[in-house]
Design an enzyme around this catalytic site. Structure first.
Site, short mmCIF file in Angstrom:
data_model
loop_
_atom_site.label_atom_id
_atom_site.label_comp_id
_atom_site.label_asym_id
_atom_site.label_seq_id
_atom_site.Cartn_x
_atom_site.Cartn_y
_atom_site.Cartn_z
N GLY A 321 1.08 -1.33 -0.46
CA GLY A 321 0.10 -0.06 -0.21
C GLY A 321 0.90 1.10 -0.10
N GLU A 346 -1.12 -9.11 -4.98
CA GLU A 346 0.13 -9.91 -5.68
C GLU A 346 0.81 -8.73 -6.29
OE1 GLU A 346 1.07 -13.00 -9.40
OE2 GLU A 346 -1.27 -12.30 -8.91
N ASP A 371 -3.58 -13.05 3.40
CA ASP A 371 -4.38 -12.29 4.03
C ASP A 371 -3.80 -12.22 6.03
OD1 ASP A 371 -6.93 -10.58 5.32
OD2 ASP A 371 -8.05 -12.50 3.72
N ALA A 393 0.14 -1.93 9.21
CA ALA A 393 -0.69 -1.74 7.79
C ALA A 393 -1.51 -1.25 7.47
CB ALA A 393 0.72 -0.71 7.08
N LYS A 439 -9.96 9.85 11.39
CA LYS A 439 -11.15 8.63 11.78
C LYS A 439 -11.76 7.63 11.99
CE LYS A 439 -11.67 9.60 6.38
NZ LYS A 439 -10.27 9.88 6.42
N VAL A 491 -8.29 12.10 -2.17
CA VAL A 491 -8.82 13.65 -3.06
C VAL A 491 -7.90 13.13 -4.46
CG1 VAL A 491 -10.14 13.86 -1.31
CG2 VAL A 491 -8.15 15.33 -1.47
N ARG A 576 -21.01 11.61 1.36
CA ARG A 576 -20.95 10.26 1.26
C ARG A 576 -21.48 9.22 2.68
NH1 ARG A 576 -15.03 9.24 -0.52
NH2 ARG A 576 -15.07 10.05 0.52
#
Length: 668
Positions: A321, A346, A371, A393, A439, A491, A576
């Site tokens: 990520g 992958e 996973d 993370a 958040k 964004v 949203r």
């Protein structure tokens, strides 16, 4: 057969003599062949010696005795050819001639003069007349060097002005902000650039002290009224910022003033470490939105981080990520022994591996596709590699997506965190660093609440270990920060894509604000928190000033060269599910404590009793497995009382909870 033979001959002929072919055009000529350069240089030297001979003959001086004329000319030419070969004067590409090429020519010509002096000395020792008049040899040398040098300048200018200029490419009238060494280096690079992107029209000295002087034959402008007036009066279309003395605040003011009125802004790092002009030219780039963050550089305690990372085995979950991969890049510089890259994606994981391999750094890299919800697979990794430090993370982080898939948020963000935390404790990991989000503070979404539950579990596990006096226990550390510019799902990439497609740029609400920091900044502070943590802390980072998303969108549109709400429309689409107008770094009941690092604070929050929380988490996971979503979200609200849904179908559960509490109060 005959045509084939002719074609073969033609191809061989063209390769041997690239200038002699029927389709030749100077515009198609990329460079002069070496044999042609050497032939031209040879011709120039021949013309120079003959010219010098007749020049001195007109002055009644004999440069070379008539009886030795042919021998003298042949000797001079031979010496020149040998020195051309020694100094490789013909090997450079003429249109890219530089100061080094001029030095080579200088040494080759004056070495020839030195050889002539030695020859004359030998002739005198032998009692013979000198072969060359010494004054004539000097004149000949200066003449040869001058013609060889200026011929290269002419060719260079010819290519620059005629052949490297694309008719479809219009040069941008640019002013360089700065007048120091950095600015001069940038100007030289742009002048030498081919094809040219910029037409330099001058420099700006921010102190207005040198406006009567010139640099590289370009004026230094004085800012009389303001920068915008100067740029318009000089027909400047772009500003290249090359003044390292500008403060962050001064730079932001300049950039915002320019993009507000459609002037392009370019920036570049300091040129002190750059080797050539081409590299400088390539590093001149458009101003980016991250350059407008009002943030000072982060200073790290590198020695402390080094002590935690050097020769250690590091595991990074979510390594493919945006945050995880940057953590990996930064960890590498601290020379760990092994890095375990853990992710279920992958292709991104393979891309990161290839990037690290290209660095050629002696660090063992282990790729693990797994996973984090699968405890057995994770345990096999911990058992085999026994990591010393874990950076967790991996997470699901898209707020609207998790509103639609609450069970998946629990399985990844809660169960996945629990699995890695439990295994870190079981296999004696020294430090476990959990990457959380703002958040999680007073959450209004499934995603935020799931991250808050994970925070609570990690913190309570640490204090439970301390309570039970477990020696050499894992230090569980949580880091919490806001939006990261350029990260997956943020964004900035979305706005960039929308602008490239011609708009509209979509904003959920005109008043929505967010904290922002760059990916490297966020990861630097994660490493710093890892080194300073004793365990149990929730570290929050100084995110600077919050930005209105609509202002961010307008700046990005202007940076791209468009006008907001004209060429690129801005469309308000509504909040949203789960989204709130502003984020917080502390909940209503918490307070913060300063640390020795000015950008890192500790959030002091109530820590739940581990056995109770652990049972609640187990129940939550079981409910998620059963698939009753309302029951699942209700359980999350019980674990995190401050969790209030916004713009979500689960708001009804908050109303039910209020009515239930009111009913209990009435009965009491």
């Amino acid at each position: 057969m005959e045509n084939s033979t002719n074609n073969n001959f033609s191809n061989k002929f063209s390769k041997a003599f690239p200038l002699i072919n029927t389709g030749f055009s100077f515009k198609n000529l990329r460079y002069l062949p070496r044999w042609l350069v050497l032939s031209i240089d040879f011709t120039i030297v021949l013309v120079s010696i003959i010219g010098t001979y007749f020049l001195l003959l007109g002055l009644k001086l004999e440069y070379i005795p008539k009886k030795d004329l042919c021998y003298g000319i042949a000797f001079w030419l031979s010496v020149n050819v040998v020195l051309f070969w020694i100094f490789r004067t013909y090997s450079g590409i003429i249109r890219h001639s530089s100061f080094i090429d001029a030095i080579k020519l200088f040494f080759s010509q004056f070495s020839t003069f030195a050889v002539i002096l030695v020859l004359n000395f030998i002739y005198l020792i032998l009692g013979k007349q000198k072969l060359f008049l010494t004054t004539g040899a000097f004149i000949n040398t200066v003449l040869s060097f001058s013609v060889l040098f200026f011929y290269r300048i002419i060719v260079k200018q010819l290519f620059d002005n005629l052949f490297n200029e694309s008719p479809a490419t219009k040069r941008i009238n640019a002013v360089i902000y700065g007048s120091g060494v950095n600015a001069i280096a940038v100007a030289n690079a742009l002048i030498s650039e081919t094809p040219k992107r910029f037409n330099l029209i001058g420099f700006i000295d921010k102190n207005n002290q040198n406006f009567r002087k010139r640099l590289l034959n370009l004026p230094i402008f004085k800012i009389k009224k303001n920068l915008l007036y100067l740029m318009k009066s000089k027909n400047g279309e772009a500003l290249i910022i090359a003044d390292n003395s500008l403060t962050k605040e001064e730079r932001i003011v300049i950039v915002e003033e320019c993009i507000e009125f459609g002037i392009k802004v370019y920036t570049l790092p300091s040129v002190t470490d750059w080797e050539d002009q081409k590299q400088i030219s390539q590093n001149i780039k458009n101003i980016e939105i991250k350059d407008l963050l009002e943030r000072d550089p982060i200073i790290l305690d590198t020695q402390s981080i080094l002590s935690k990372m050097h020769k250690k085995t590091i595991l990074v979950s979510g390594a493919a990520g945006s945050i995880g991969s940057e953590i990996v890049r930064q960890i590498i510089s601290f020379n760990p022994e092994k890095i375990i890259l853990l992710d279920q994606a992958e292709t991104p994981l393979n891309s990161l591996l290839l990037e690290i391999i290209a660095l050629n750094i002696p660090v063992e890299i282990v790729n693990k596709i797994a996973d984090i919800r699968n405890y057995e697979v994770l345990e096999s990794i911990f058992k085999s590699h026994k990591p010393d430090v874990v950076f967790h993370a991996a997470a699901y982080k898209h707020v609207p997506m998790m509103e639609e898939n609450p069970s998946q948020a629990i399985f990844t963000n809660v169960l996945g965190t629990k699995n890695i935390a439990d295994l870190s404790f079981k296999y004696n990991v020294d430090r476990f660093v959990f990457v959380s989000t703002d958040k999680a503070v007073n959450p209004s979404s499934i995603m935020g609440a799931s991250k808050r539950i994970a925070e609570m579990y990690v913190q309570s596990k640490h204090y439970n270990n301390q309570k039970n006096s477990i020696t050499k226990s894992t230090k569980f550390i949580t880091t919490r920060f806001g939006n990261v510019l350029g990260s997956n799902g943020s964004v900035v990439p979305l706005f960039t894509k929308q602008i490239q497609e011609g708009g509209p740029v979509t904003i959920t609400h005109p008043d929505i604000i967010r904290y922002f920091m760059t990916i490297p900044e966020a990861c630097q502070l994660v490493l710093e928190a890892c080194s300073m943590g004793d365990g149990g802390e929730i570290y929050i980072f100084d995110m600077g000033k919050p930005l209105k998303i609509i202002d961010l969108a307008k700046k990005m549109i202007r940076i791209a060269g468009f006008t907001p709400d004209k060429e690129i429309k801005i469309k308000i689409i509504g909040l949203r599910p789960g989204e709130k107008l502003y984020e917080e770094l502390l909940n209503n009941s918490a307070k913060s404590i300063a640390t020795h690092h000015e950008k890192i604070m500790i959030a002091v929050e109530v820590c739940e009793e581990f056995q109770l929380l652990n049972q609640q988490v187990e129940d939550l996971i079981q409910i998620a497995t059963n698939g009753n979503l309302n029951q699942l979200v209700s359980k999350m609200k019980n674990i995190v009382p401050e969790y209030k849904s916004l713009n979500s179908v689960y708001q009804i559960l908050d109303l039910d909870k209020i009515e239930s509490n009111n009913f209990k109060n009435l009965n009491n």
